[in-house]
Write an enzyme that holds these catalytic residues in place. Structure first.
Site, PDB file in Angstrom:
ATOM      1  N   SER A  35       0.856  -1.182   0.000  1.00 38.42           N
ATOM      2  CA  SER A  35       0.000   0.000   0.000  1.00 38.42           C
ATOM      3  C   SER A  35       0.904   1.249   0.000  1.00 38.42           C
ATOM      4  O   SER A  35       1.914   1.249  -0.705  1.00 38.42           O
ATOM      5  CB  SER A  35      -0.950  -0.056   1.199  1.00 38.42           C
ATOM      6  OG  SER A  35      -2.044   0.776   0.976  1.00 38.42           O
ATOM      7  N   ASP A  85      -8.006  -5.624  -6.527  1.00 39.56           N
ATOM      8  CA  ASP A  85      -7.698  -4.474  -5.668  1.00 39.56           C
ATOM      9  C   ASP A  85      -7.873  -3.148  -6.416  1.00 39.56           C
ATOM     10  O   ASP A  85      -7.181  -2.896  -7.400  1.00 39.56           O
ATOM     11  CB  ASP A  85      -6.246  -4.613  -5.183  1.00 39.56           C
ATOM     12  CG  ASP A  85      -5.795  -3.430  -4.343  1.00 39.56           C
ATOM     13  OD1 ASP A  85      -6.648  -2.664  -3.855  1.00 39.56           O
ATOM     14  OD2 ASP A  85      -4.560  -3.284  -4.178  1.00 39.56           O
ATOM     15  N   HIS A 130      -6.055  -6.349  -2.056  1.00 38.74           N
ATOM     16  CA  HIS A 130      -4.992  -5.461  -1.554  1.00 38.74           C
ATOM     17  C   HIS A 130      -3.936  -6.213  -0.734  1.00 38.74           C
ATOM     18  O   HIS A 130      -4.244  -6.763   0.323  1.00 38.74           O
ATOM     19  CB  HIS A 130      -5.667  -4.391  -0.695  1.00 38.74           C
ATOM     20  CG  HIS A 130      -4.885  -3.136  -0.526  1.00 38.74           C
ATOM     21  ND1 HIS A 130      -4.413  -2.417  -1.596  1.00 38.74           N
ATOM     22  CD2 HIS A 130      -4.492  -2.462   0.577  1.00 38.74           C
ATOM     23  CE1 HIS A 130      -3.768  -1.351  -1.150  1.00 38.74           C
ATOM     24  NE2 HIS A 130      -3.801  -1.361   0.167  1.00 38.74           N
TER      25      HIS A 130
END
Ligand code: NAG
Ligand code: NAG
Ligand code: NAG
Ligand code: NAG
Ligand code: NAG
Ligand code: NAG
Length: 508
Positions: free
Chosen positions: A187, A443, A468
């Protein structure tokens, strides 16, 4: 130092006291973090059980004194930054160093105990180190959330923190050029991993950047385009019918809002307060969308029933009535799964939370992260595009208003900051080397990552059917085949980098 078990239990208890958050998405994110920590704990304990009764050392935790401003030595203030080190697998003295980079939430000891990078640390004899991001978790001064302190929060300062942590670890362990550093992150920290390699190639030999939105974007309409695509993707239990039912349900909500049928909406969706305030109506629509966005982003990890497959099962079930009534059922299940008596739609409360300078040492740093979106990244997940299946009330201007009202950053300034970030780091075409960009096609964030090979050593992989950061979780027998192959591909490259580094230790 000490034994893991009691500390793990202590941590588990601390996880149950979650930071407050007004939006469903943030609550879901907290849930996912909690879920991942519990998984990591279980995985660590079960792996240990196999080795018992051999005693072993827990990772060491420490703090590093860092300048508040690396770029101005006239600013004498400092803060304590938290780190963890696990020496257990390290082949002294020449084994590599695996650096796990923290981001917009608190880190824990599991950052050096569990996860795919730790499976590789064991295999390659690496010293595992992790650094919590400045201004998140415990790595913040007591006055750190005040407006005049937040100016020291940026990705540039965070990269400088990593450089100074590199120096600290190097001195602590007498490391040399023979100790090859590889960094990992997922991320926002995935972007930091890529950028650390890009800007500091003399410090880190290679990077694995998972689900890294390296391209800043003011109006991130692509987010909900991927959410829509994922809701219709049969690989995860979606269908065109599901996506269509979701769009119809939200359009029915919008119709009722336009017609002023507020009492009905308040009752149907168990709103904690009335919807008299226009901003609270926006809040209702984004809270409802968050259930779907959260299920897509964290497919199966967020809450009981929080997967594309289970939401779609409800959304295509004609026995429940119209799509609008099915949305009511989805919301009821969500409130029940999260044990919420009602849905908090108060915009005023959201503002109060974003403005609050009270520290929360666990979970996601909401105020800090919102500040970084206003001053660096944008990433606003809007729904003004015709392909978006949610409410049209989710606009860019309402998100930008928060930047102005909470931090005094005007919309033009936000736009300029986003443009500068892309100029500074190279957006989705960074000119670096030895970086793997790993993404899952479910994602929504993959839309802002690097999806094609940039060069012979800056490679991209898009995993079919995962969400994710799924590749960072510990390997499980039940993992889908594309995920297993992706981890093998990452492992292959890490091994390859380490061989290359041994042949030419000073290569950068
Ligand atoms: C590093 O080197 C110094 C001086 O040679 C020595 O005193 C120290 O014990 C070494 N530290 C480690 C962790 O090897
Ligand atoms: C690195 O390793 C090589 C081979 O093992 C050794 O000869 C060399 O002295 C090491 N370099 C440093 C700086 O420790
Ligand atoms: C809505 O709630 C606010 C604050 O709780 C209250 O002041 C207001 O009278 C309520 N409006 C209606 C129409 O019930
Ligand atoms: C911040 O802390 C103060 C004092 O503990 C408390 O009264 C207040 O409600 C808190 N604010 C928020 C938004 O949590
Ligand atoms: C990227 O490069 C790798 C290794 O060189 C290759 O296997 C893969 O097919 C390439 N991917 C694309 C999308 O071209
Ligand atoms: C993903 O895998 C499924 C089979 O599980 C396949 O039908 C689909 O075409 C694949 N998608 C892509 C984009 O390769």
């Amino acid at each position: 130092m000490g034994h893991l078990v009691p500390r793990v239990l202590g941590l588990f208890l601390s996880l149950l006291i979650l930071a407050e958050a007004a939006r469903n998405f943030q609550l879901l994110q907290q849930r996912v973090l909690q879920w991942r920590e519990v998984q990591a704990m279980k995985e660590t304990l079960s792996r240990r059980q196999l080795l018992l009764p051999a005693p072993w050392r827990a990772p060491s935790e420490g703090v590093l004194r860092q300048p508040l401003d690396h770029f101005n030595r006239q600013e004498g203030r400092a803060f304590n930054q938290r780190f963890w080190i696990n020496e257990e697998y390290w082949h002294r003295p020449a084994g590599p160093v695996f650096l796990y980079i923290g981001g917009e939430s608190a880190l824990s000891q599991f950052s050096v105990l569990s996860g795919h990078h730790m499976e590789m640390a064991e295999k390659y004899g690496a010293l595992a180190v992790a650094l919590e991001h400045r201004f998140y978790g415990a790595s913040i001064n007591p006055d750190g959330l005040r407006d005049d302190s937040l100016r020291f929060l940026s990705s540039q300062q965070a990269l400088a923190d990593l450089a100074s942590f590199h120096l600290f670890v190097t001195q602590k362990y007498n490391l040399t050029q023979n100790n090859t550093w590889i960094c990992f992150g997922g991320s926002y920290p995935g972007s930091l991993a890529a950028w650390f390699r890009l800007k500091f190639p003399h410090l880190v030999f290679a990077a694995v950047a998972s689900s890294a939105p390296v391209q800043a974007q003011l109006d991130f309409t692509g987010y909900n385009q991927v959410v829509a695509a994922s809701l219709s993707d049969p690989v995860v239990g979606g269908s065109a019918q599901c996506r269509e039912a979701v769009a119809q349900a939200f359009s029915a909500v919008d119709q009722r809002l336009r017609a002023g049928q507020l009492a009905e909406l308040e009752k149907d969706f168990h709103s904690c307060g009335n919807l008299t305030e226009p901003h609270d109506r926006e809040q209702l629509t984004s809270n409802l969308a968050d259930i779907f966005m959260g299920a897509v982003q964290y497919n199966n990890e967020g809450f009981q029933g929080g997967s594309v497959a289970s939401l779609c099962t409800i959304m295509i079930n004609g026995d429940l009535g119209s799509p609008y009534q099915r949305l009511i059922a989805v919301n009821n299940d969500f409130l029940e799964a999260m044990a919420f008596p009602c849905m908090e739609n108060s915009h005023q409360r959201l503002m109060a939370e974003l403005r609050s300078t009270n520290l929360s040492l666990t979970g996601v740093g909401e105020r800090q992260w919102y500040f970084q979106t206003c001053t660096e990244f944008g990433y606003y997940q809007t729904c003004e595009d015709s392909t978006c299946p949610f409410s049209r009330l989710m606009t860019l201007s309402s998100q930008l208003d928060l930047c102005t009202q909470v931090f005094g950053v005007a919309p033009e300034r936000v736009a300029e900051a986003v443009t500068f970030t892309n100029e500074y780091y190279g957006a989705d075409h960074p000119k670096a080397s030895r970086i793997l960009f790993v993404n899952g096609d479910i994602d929504p964030w993959h839309a802002l990552s690097v999806l094609t090979n940039q060069s012979r050593s800056e490679l991209a992989i898009l995993i079919n059917g995962t969400s994710h950061c799924a590749n960072m979780n510990p390997s499980k027998k039940s993992d889908p085949r594309p995920l297993i192959l992706a981890r093998e591909w990452i492992d292959y490259h890490v091994g390859d980098w380490l061989r290359l580094a041994r042949k030419a230790p000073s290569a950068s």
